[in-house]
Design a protein around this motif. Structure first.
Motif, PDB file in Angstrom:
ATOM      1  N   PHE A  19       0.831  -1.197   0.000  1.00 22.72           N
ATOM      2  CA  PHE A  19       0.000   0.000   0.000  1.00 22.72           C
ATOM      3  C   PHE A  19       0.866   1.248   0.000  1.00 22.72           C
ATOM      4  O   PHE A  19       1.962   1.251   0.517  1.00 22.72           O
ATOM      5  CB  PHE A  19      -0.906   0.027   1.238  1.00 22.72           C
ATOM      6  CG  PHE A  19      -1.877  -1.110   1.287  1.00 22.72           C
ATOM      7  CD1 PHE A  19      -2.998  -1.109   0.486  1.00 22.72           C
ATOM      8  CD2 PHE A  19      -1.661  -2.182   2.126  1.00 22.72           C
ATOM      9  CE1 PHE A  19      -3.898  -2.152   0.525  1.00 22.72           C
ATOM     10  CE2 PHE A  19      -2.544  -3.234   2.185  1.00 22.72           C
ATOM     11  CZ  PHE A  19      -3.672  -3.219   1.368  1.00 22.72           C
ATOM     12  N   SER A  20       0.344   2.289  -0.587  1.00 27.10           N
ATOM     13  CA  SER A  20       1.012   3.581  -0.496  1.00 27.10           C
ATOM     14  C   SER A  20       0.121   4.541   0.267  1.00 27.10           C
ATOM     15  O   SER A  20      -1.049   4.259   0.520  1.00 27.10           O
ATOM     16  CB  SER A  20       1.313   4.124  -1.898  1.00 27.10           C
ATOM     17  OG  SER A  20       0.115   4.506  -2.537  1.00 27.10           O
ATOM     18  N   LEU A  21       0.654   5.678   0.588  1.00 26.34           N
ATOM     19  CA  LEU A  21      -0.116   6.679   1.313  1.00 26.34           C
ATOM     20  C   LEU A  21      -1.307   7.150   0.484  1.00 26.34           C
ATOM     21  O   LEU A  21      -2.346   7.509   1.028  1.00 26.34           O
ATOM     22  CB  LEU A  21       0.788   7.860   1.675  1.00 26.34           C
ATOM     23  CG  LEU A  21       0.237   8.923   2.603  1.00 26.34           C
ATOM     24  CD1 LEU A  21      -0.164   8.308   3.939  1.00 26.34           C
ATOM     25  CD2 LEU A  21       1.251  10.017   2.815  1.00 26.34           C
ATOM     26  N   ASP A  22      -1.170   7.111  -0.827  1.00 28.19           N
ATOM     27  CA  ASP A  22      -2.253   7.545  -1.713  1.00 28.19           C
ATOM     28  C   ASP A  22      -3.487   6.664  -1.595  1.00 28.19           C
ATOM     29  O   ASP A  22      -4.598   7.108  -1.898  1.00 28.19           O
ATOM     30  CB  ASP A  22      -1.771   7.560  -3.166  1.00 28.19           C
ATOM     31  CG  ASP A  22      -0.662   8.568  -3.386  1.00 28.19           C
ATOM     32  OD1 ASP A  22      -0.590   9.531  -2.602  1.00 28.19           O
ATOM     33  OD2 ASP A  22       0.117   8.395  -4.333  1.00 28.19           O
ATOM     34  N   ASP A  23      -3.317   5.426  -1.156  1.00 27.74           N
ATOM     35  CA  ASP A  23      -4.457   4.523  -1.012  1.00 27.74           C
ATOM     36  C   ASP A  23      -5.359   4.893   0.162  1.00 27.74           C
ATOM     37  O   ASP A  23      -6.489   4.425   0.240  1.00 27.74           O
ATOM     38  CB  ASP A  23      -3.973   3.076  -0.829  1.00 27.74           C
ATOM     39  CG  ASP A  23      -3.237   2.562  -2.042  1.00 27.74           C
ATOM     40  OD1 ASP A  23      -3.532   3.035  -3.159  1.00 27.74           O
ATOM     41  OD2 ASP A  23      -2.366   1.692  -1.876  1.00 27.74           O
ATOM     42  N   PHE A  24      -4.879   5.728   1.073  1.00 27.31           N
ATOM     43  CA  PHE A  24      -5.625   6.047   2.278  1.00 27.31           C
ATOM     44  C   PHE A  24      -6.096   7.501   2.340  1.00 27.31           C
ATOM     45  O   PHE A  24      -6.543   7.962   3.381  1.00 27.31           O
ATOM     46  CB  PHE A  24      -4.774   5.743   3.518  1.00 27.31           C
ATOM     47  CG  PHE A  24      -4.402   4.301   3.621  1.00 27.31           C
ATOM     48  CD1 PHE A  24      -5.315   3.371   4.067  1.00 27.31           C
ATOM     49  CD2 PHE A  24      -3.139   3.874   3.255  1.00 27.31           C
ATOM     50  CE1 PHE A  24      -4.981   2.033   4.155  1.00 27.31           C
ATOM     51  CE2 PHE A  24      -2.784   2.539   3.339  1.00 27.31           C
ATOM     52  CZ  PHE A  24      -3.716   1.617   3.786  1.00 27.31           C
ATOM     53  N   MET A  25      -6.010   8.230   1.232  1.00 31.48           N
ATOM     54  CA  MET A  25      -6.394   9.634   1.231  1.00 31.48           C
ATOM     55  C   MET A  25      -7.912   9.796   1.263  1.00 31.48           C
ATOM     56  O   MET A  25      -8.640   9.068   0.595  1.00 31.48           O
ATOM     57  CB  MET A  25      -5.822  10.348   0.021  1.00 31.48           C
ATOM     58  CG  MET A  25      -4.349  10.526   0.110  1.00 31.48           C
ATOM     59  SD  MET A  25      -3.781  11.673  -1.110  1.00 31.48           S
ATOM     60  CE  MET A  25      -2.044  11.590  -0.820  1.00 31.48           C
ATOM     61  N   GLN A  64      -3.243  16.754   1.911  1.00 28.65           N
ATOM     62  CA  GLN A  64      -2.863  15.334   1.977  1.00 28.65           C
ATOM     63  C   GLN A  64      -1.898  14.978   0.847  1.00 28.65           C
ATOM     64  O   GLN A  64      -0.906  14.289   1.062  1.00 28.65           O
ATOM     65  CB  GLN A  64      -4.093  14.441   1.858  1.00 28.65           C
ATOM     66  CG  GLN A  64      -5.030  14.516   3.031  1.00 28.65           C
ATOM     67  CD  GLN A  64      -6.209  13.604   2.809  1.00 28.65           C
ATOM     68  OE1 GLN A  64      -6.162  12.457   3.252  1.00 28.65           O
ATOM     69  NE2 GLN A  64      -7.227  14.074   2.126  1.00 28.65           N
ATOM     70  N   ARG A  65      -2.195  15.470  -0.345  1.00 24.15           N
ATOM     71  CA  ARG A  65      -1.319  15.174  -1.482  1.00 24.15           C
ATOM     72  C   ARG A  65       0.041  15.843  -1.310  1.00 24.15           C
ATOM     73  O   ARG A  65       1.072  15.282  -1.686  1.00 24.15           O
ATOM     74  CB  ARG A  65      -1.983  15.626  -2.781  1.00 24.15           C
ATOM     75  CG  ARG A  65      -3.176  14.735  -3.136  1.00 24.15           C
ATOM     76  CD  ARG A  65      -3.923  15.252  -4.322  1.00 24.15           C
ATOM     77  NE  ARG A  65      -4.732  16.369  -3.838  1.00 24.15           N
ATOM     78  CZ  ARG A  65      -5.309  17.265  -4.607  1.00 24.15           C
ATOM     79  NH1 ARG A  65      -5.150  17.218  -5.915  1.00 24.15           N
ATOM     80  NH2 ARG A  65      -6.030  18.232  -4.094  1.00 24.15           N
ATOM     81  N   ALA A  66       0.060  17.049  -0.724  1.00 19.54           N
ATOM     82  CA  ALA A  66       1.326  17.737  -0.481  1.00 19.54           C
ATOM     83  C   ALA A  66       2.178  16.973   0.533  1.00 19.54           C
ATOM     84  O   ALA A  66       3.393  16.847   0.354  1.00 19.54           O
ATOM     85  CB  ALA A  66       1.073  19.160   0.001  1.00 19.54           C
ATOM     86  N   VAL A  67       1.562  16.443   1.571  1.00 23.67           N
ATOM     87  CA  VAL A  67       2.297  15.639   2.552  1.00 23.67           C
ATOM     88  C   VAL A  67       2.849  14.385   1.884  1.00 23.67           C
ATOM     89  O   VAL A  67       4.006  14.000   2.108  1.00 23.67           O
ATOM     90  CB  VAL A  67       1.401  15.283   3.760  1.00 23.67           C
ATOM     91  CG1 VAL A  67       2.068  14.254   4.649  1.00 23.67           C
ATOM     92  CG2 VAL A  67       1.053  16.526   4.547  1.00 23.67           C
ATOM     93  N   SER A  68       2.032  13.756   1.048  1.00 23.09           N
ATOM     94  CA  SER A  68       2.490  12.572   0.324  1.00 23.09           C
ATOM     95  C   SER A  68       3.674  12.903  -0.584  1.00 23.09           C
ATOM     96  O   SER A  68       4.655  12.150  -0.638  1.00 23.09           O
ATOM     97  CB  SER A  68       1.340  11.993  -0.501  1.00 23.09           C
ATOM     98  OG  SER A  68       1.775  10.924  -1.301  1.00 23.09           O
TER      99      SER A  68
END
Length: 100
Positions: free
Chosen positions: A10-16, A35-39
């Protein structure tokens, strides 16, 4: 240690979380892009993170100082917090107005 390979799938993008304001009203909220900026920051994409959400950079020192001040009180903490908060709010509002 069996959970580590599972987490790598999983990546962080899967939990946004989706922006409900944008979904229901079609207008981005002042927090859209955070959220995308943190990712992007965690991936090392610093320029793209700034383009996505410019307030990410004043927000990091504010949160860092608040955490630091919680454990090691600073003499003029109130002035520093107010300055960092005003800077962050100005970045957030200017980005929001620019997106309109």
């Amino acid at each position: 240690m069996k959970i580590l390979p599972f987490l790598l799938l999983f990546s962080l993008d899967d939990f946004m979380l989706p922006c409900l304001n944008k979904k229901f009203f079609g207008i981005e909220c002042p927090g859209c892009g955070l959220q995308r900026a943190v990712s992007l920051l965690l991936q090392g994409e610093f320029r793209q993170a700034f383009v996505m959400y410019p307030a990410i950079y004043p927000l990091i020192p504010l949160l860092g100082f608040l955490l630091f001040n919680n454990f090691y009180p600073v003499k003029y903490a109130n002035k520093i917090i107010i300055t960092l908060t005003i800077t962050t709010v100005l970045f957030i509002l200017s980005n929001f107005i620019f997106k309109l």
